[in-house]
Write an enzyme that holds these catalytic residues in place. Sequence first.
Site, PDB file in Angstrom:
ATOM      1  N   LYS A  96     -12.794  -1.940   5.779  1.00 38.12           N
ATOM      2  CA  LYS A  96     -12.023  -2.933   6.517  1.00 38.12           C
ATOM      3  C   LYS A  96     -12.519  -3.012   7.958  1.00 38.12           C
ATOM      4  CE  LYS A  96      -9.336  -3.063   2.866  1.00 38.12           C
ATOM      5  NZ  LYS A  96      -8.039  -2.516   2.529  1.00 38.12           N
ATOM      6  N   TRP A 132       0.824  -1.216   0.000  1.00 34.40           N
ATOM      7  CA  TRP A 132       0.000   0.000   0.000  1.00 34.40           C
ATOM      8  C   TRP A 132       0.850   1.254   0.000  1.00 34.40           C
ATOM      9  CZ3 TRP A 132      -4.260  -0.735  -2.145  1.00 34.40           C
ATOM     10  CH2 TRP A 132      -5.000  -1.910  -1.931  1.00 34.40           C
ATOM     11  N   ASP A 153      -2.247   6.689   6.124  1.00 34.89           N
ATOM     12  CA  ASP A 153      -3.277   5.822   5.553  1.00 34.89           C
ATOM     13  C   ASP A 153      -3.622   4.798   6.638  1.00 34.89           C
ATOM     14  OD1 ASP A 153      -4.817   3.921   4.306  1.00 34.89           O
ATOM     15  OD2 ASP A 153      -3.392   3.463   2.709  1.00 34.89           O
TER      16      ASP A 153
HETATM   17  C1  LIG Z   1      -7.532  -1.749   1.361  1.00 34.16           C
HETATM   18  C2  LIG Z   1      -6.509  -0.715   1.524  1.00 34.16           C
HETATM   19  C3  LIG Z   1      -6.368   0.344   0.601  1.00 34.16           C
HETATM   20  C4  LIG Z   1      -7.213   0.446  -0.637  1.00 34.16           C
HETATM   21  O1  LIG Z   1      -8.476   0.902  -0.376  1.00 34.16           O
HETATM   22  P1  LIG Z   1      -9.517   1.219  -1.574  1.00 34.16           P
HETATM   23  O2  LIG Z   1     -10.701   1.726  -0.827  1.00 34.16           O
HETATM   24  O3  LIG Z   1      -9.738  -0.074  -2.285  1.00 34.16           O
HETATM   25  O4  LIG Z   1      -8.897   2.238  -2.448  1.00 34.16           O
HETATM   26  C5  LIG Z   1      -5.405   1.306   0.849  1.00 34.16           C
HETATM   27  N1  LIG Z   1      -4.612   1.244   1.930  1.00 34.16           N
HETATM   28  C6  LIG Z   1      -4.714   0.252   2.828  1.00 34.16           C
HETATM   29  C7  LIG Z   1      -3.822   0.254   4.024  1.00 34.16           C
HETATM   30  C8  LIG Z   1      -5.653  -0.765   2.645  1.00 34.16           C
HETATM   31  O5  LIG Z   1      -5.752  -1.749   3.550  1.00 34.16           O
END
Ligand SMILES: *Cc1c(COP(=O)(O)O)cnc(C)c1O
Length: 360
Positions: free
Chosen positions: A198, A104, A174
Amino acid sequence: MKKNTYYNFSAGPATLPLTVLQQAQAEMLNWHDTGFSIMEIGHRTELFQQLLTEIKNDLRQLVNIPSHYHVLFFAGGANTQFSAVPMNLLGDKQHADYFNTGVWSVLAMQEAKKYCQVNDVTTAVPNACYAIPDKTTWQFDPRAAYVHYTSNETITGVQFHQIPDVGSVPLVADMTSCFLSQPIDISQFGLIYAAAQKNFGQAGVTLIIVRDDVLSQALAITPATLDYQLQIKNNSCLNTPPTYAIYILGLMLQWLKQQGGLSAMEKINRRKAAKLYAAIDASDFYHNQVNPTDRSIMNVTFTLPDENLTKQFLHIAQQAGLYQLRGHKKLGGIRASIYNAMPEAGVDTLLAVMKNFERS
Ligand SMILES: *Cc1c(COP(=O)(O)O)cnc(C)c1O
């Protein structure tokens, strides 16, 4: 198959609490005695604006967000924020710092490179995807407009357990796969973003918490919908926001409150993860590659001796009601995502399956 007879270990979109799904179901055709579904109500109506305000207040209370931080709801997932962050935070600057701790991080860096020069803070430690590189190796660029990191790398299961100290440069995180899993000191951050699917909702909405003073004039090429200042002015309703996903996020906040808030969640989350890592470490059969102090409390990854055994394990687990345990396609093996909504009983069932399978 009934929701309460199996456990879903999906990395995302992930399991939601049964009571949240039941409430959404009960309110589906008639929300708050309006006679309408929440899906059918205009985002500019007083009703929806009230809901937005309530959700923001709930979030501010749950996380203890200081008043000089804005709360925004965006569409487009976390990936869209990979672009929105540089477009809104660079201002006159042309450099940004990124920690590279996994897949990521790399994707965030790739997007940022379209707008600025990206410095890899962790470049001294190549392939830092199974451990957070030691502080002494970090190399910051004094010209950086901000420092970005991925708090929890969802694919390998590597997590920062301390907020990196980056001095006075705004810190951007993030937190897609760990936000609301434990208390957090918002004042350490310039900006936090997290897609909801998530740990605290369904796909479609991304939460942004941003401090007043880190916002520069957005780059001229910034789409209006991704301009934080414009969205602040319009209360996240410059265009139609993902209303149903916001509603589900609101239900999740109430659920988190009922669980006792973020300190209570942290205790449960830590206990769930500790049980799994203890079982893996006590066995010669299961193996986790992550540096012990950097192991994720959200995504527990492990491997078995070979691919055939991994397949058999997944089959047996499914017979025991344990679903979506297959590791990410880049890594193989097993990944148990044990976010907020995964009950401890799900982890206990997984432990029992692991023990039996190893024995047999
Ligand atoms: C799942 C995830 C993403 C991607 O998220 P989207 O909503 O599919 O763009 C980005 N960063 C992390 C840490 C993730 O777990």
